[in-house]
Design a protein around this motif. Sequence first.
Motif, PDB file in Angstrom:
ATOM      1  N   GLY A  69       1.152  -1.055   0.231  1.00  0.00           N
ATOM      2  CA  GLY A  69      -0.017  -0.277   0.181  1.00  0.00           C
ATOM      3  C   GLY A  69       0.528   1.052  -0.084  1.00  0.00           C
ATOM      4  N   TRP A  70       1.809   1.107  -0.112  1.00  0.00           N
ATOM      5  CA  TRP A  70       3.017   2.330  -0.048  1.00  0.00           C
ATOM      6  C   TRP A  70       3.651   2.615  -1.267  1.00  0.00           C
ATOM      7  CZ3 TRP A  70       3.525   5.345   4.452  1.00  0.00           C
ATOM      8  CH2 TRP A  70       2.647   4.621   5.374  1.00  0.00           C
ATOM      9  N   ALA A  71       3.555   3.977  -1.888  1.00  0.00           N
ATOM     10  CA  ALA A  71       3.976   3.646  -2.641  1.00  0.00           C
ATOM     11  C   ALA A  71       5.234   5.261  -2.691  1.00  0.00           C
ATOM     12  CB  ALA A  71       3.003   5.140  -3.844  1.00  0.00           C
ATOM     13  N   ASN A  72       6.145   5.352  -3.381  1.00  0.00           N
ATOM     14  CA  ASN A  72       7.455   6.170  -3.594  1.00  0.00           C
ATOM     15  C   ASN A  72       6.897   8.101  -4.235  1.00  0.00           C
ATOM     16  OD1 ASN A  72       9.162   8.396  -4.760  1.00  0.00           O
ATOM     17  ND2 ASN A  72      10.650   6.472  -4.556  1.00  0.00           N
ATOM     18  N   LEU A  73       7.148   8.927  -2.880  1.00  0.00           N
ATOM     19  CA  LEU A  73       6.555   9.840  -2.841  1.00  0.00           C
ATOM     20  C   LEU A  73       6.907  11.263  -4.652  1.00  0.00           C
ATOM     21  CD1 LEU A  73       4.881  12.211  -1.687  1.00  0.00           C
ATOM     22  CD2 LEU A  73       6.307  12.813  -0.799  1.00  0.00           C
ATOM     23  N   ALA A  74       8.204  10.259  -5.463  1.00  0.00           N
ATOM     24  CA  ALA A  74       8.418  11.177  -6.232  1.00  0.00           C
ATOM     25  C   ALA A  74       7.621  10.529  -7.405  1.00  0.00           C
ATOM     26  CB  ALA A  74       9.816  10.780  -6.243  1.00  0.00           C
ATOM     27  N   ILE A 112       4.412   7.064   0.060  1.00  0.00           N
ATOM     28  CA  ILE A 112       2.876   7.710   1.049  1.00  0.00           C
ATOM     29  C   ILE A 112       1.891   6.711   0.952  1.00  0.00           C
ATOM     30  CG2 ILE A 112       2.867   8.286  -1.277  1.00  0.00           C
ATOM     31  CD1 ILE A 112       1.295  10.806  -0.568  1.00  0.00           C
ATOM     32  N   GLN A 113       1.397   6.605   1.623  1.00  0.00           N
ATOM     33  CA  GLN A 113      -0.049   5.915   1.909  1.00  0.00           C
ATOM     34  C   GLN A 113      -1.498   5.939   2.087  1.00  0.00           C
ATOM     35  OE1 GLN A 113       0.002   3.306   4.846  1.00  0.00           O
ATOM     36  NE2 GLN A 113      -0.332   1.498   4.072  1.00  0.00           N
ATOM     37  N   ASN A 114      -2.676   6.205   1.134  1.00  0.00           N
ATOM     38  CA  ASN A 114      -3.159   6.090   1.292  1.00  0.00           C
ATOM     39  C   ASN A 114      -3.835   6.210   3.042  1.00  0.00           C
ATOM     40  OD1 ASN A 114      -4.599   7.801  -0.916  1.00  0.00           O
ATOM     41  ND2 ASN A 114      -4.608   5.576  -1.673  1.00  0.00           N
ATOM     42  N   LYS A 115      -4.261   7.221   4.006  1.00  0.00           N
ATOM     43  CA  LYS A 115      -5.262   6.349   5.158  1.00  0.00           C
ATOM     44  C   LYS A 115      -6.376   6.317   4.645  1.00  0.00           C
ATOM     45  CE  LYS A 115      -2.679   9.359   8.194  1.00  0.00           C
ATOM     46  NZ  LYS A 115      -2.917  10.992   9.131  1.00  0.00           N
ATOM     47  N   GLY A 142      -0.334   8.936   4.639  1.00  0.00           N
ATOM     48  CA  GLY A 142       0.714   8.456   5.805  1.00  0.00           C
ATOM     49  C   GLY A 142       1.870   8.645   4.570  1.00  0.00           C
ATOM     50  N   ILE A 143       2.676   9.343   5.303  1.00  0.00           N
ATOM     51  CA  ILE A 143       4.126   9.813   4.547  1.00  0.00           C
ATOM     52  C   ILE A 143       5.282   9.633   6.190  1.00  0.00           C
ATOM     53  CG2 ILE A 143       4.110  12.234   5.710  1.00  0.00           C
ATOM     54  CD1 ILE A 143       5.436  12.881   2.561  1.00  0.00           C
ATOM     55  N   GLU A 144       6.337   8.903   5.373  1.00  0.00           N
ATOM     56  CA  GLU A 144       7.581   8.379   6.088  1.00  0.00           C
ATOM     57  C   GLU A 144       8.763   7.957   5.360  1.00  0.00           C
ATOM     58  OE1 GLU A 144       6.859   3.456   6.654  1.00  0.00           O
ATOM     59  OE2 GLU A 144       6.142   4.728   8.295  1.00  0.00           O
ATOM     60  N   PRO A 145       9.767   7.677   5.704  1.00  0.00           N
ATOM     61  CA  PRO A 145      11.220   8.003   5.326  1.00  0.00           C
ATOM     62  C   PRO A 145      10.885   6.449   4.481  1.00  0.00           C
ATOM     63  CG  PRO A 145      11.256   8.835   6.772  1.00  0.00           C
ATOM     64  CD  PRO A 145       9.826   8.546   7.333  1.00  0.00           C
ATOM     65  N   ARG A 146      12.019   6.218   3.303  1.00  0.00           N
ATOM     66  CA  ARG A 146      11.880   4.701   2.267  1.00  0.00           C
ATOM     67  C   ARG A 146      12.999   4.156   3.079  1.00  0.00           C
ATOM     68  NH1 ARG A 146       8.627   3.308  -1.541  1.00  0.00           N
ATOM     69  NH2 ARG A 146      10.355   1.762  -1.778  1.00  0.00           N
ATOM     70  N   PRO A 147      13.420   2.921   3.597  1.00  0.00           N
ATOM     71  CA  PRO A 147      14.601   2.806   4.040  1.00  0.00           C
ATOM     72  C   PRO A 147      16.168   2.737   3.064  1.00  0.00           C
ATOM     73  CG  PRO A 147      12.552   1.053   4.234  1.00  0.00           C
ATOM     74  CD  PRO A 147      12.429   2.420   3.859  1.00  0.00           C
ATOM     75  N   SER A 148      15.378   2.656   1.826  1.00  0.00           N
ATOM     76  CA  SER A 148      16.439   2.838   0.599  1.00  0.00           C
ATOM     77  C   SER A 148      16.243   4.844   0.483  1.00  0.00           C
ATOM     78  CB  SER A 148      15.971   2.311  -0.728  1.00  0.00           C
ATOM     79  OG  SER A 148      14.084   2.660  -0.821  1.00  0.00           O
TER      80      SER A 148
END
Length: 125
Positions: free
Chosen positions: A70-75, A120-123, A109-115
């Motif tokens: 469910g997470w996507a790269n913000l860029a 970003i994720q839809n709440k 939801g927004i948080e740092p990627r491990p890489s």
Amino acid sequence: MTVYGFGERKTPESFRNACDTFTYLEVLVEAEDEPVTAPLARAASPTLRQDTKLVAGLRAAVASASGEDGWANLAVVGSLMRKQQPDFDPRNWGYAKLSDLVRTIGLFGIEPRPSGGLQIQNKAK
């Protein structure tokens, strides 16, 4: 060929959509001594949440770019938004960065990627 367009808010939608990237002149301001990008007045969270075109576009881009978790790269989300809406630019709402705009909306939801970078994720609605 890539088409870059510049214009005022009154620029016809057909022209904006014909461009690969369209930038409103209001977000590009030149100071007396040095060129800077001057953001417009920042839109508040309730105002941003009521902008159905913005929220629906972001939700669709996140859904399209997200993986199984469910997470996507913000860029990637920003790139998809620009392809769908050539005049999309966080500065239109007074934010220099997409991450600041998304955080203020409060529906994602927004948080740092491990890489590196952000994800970003839809709440839940």
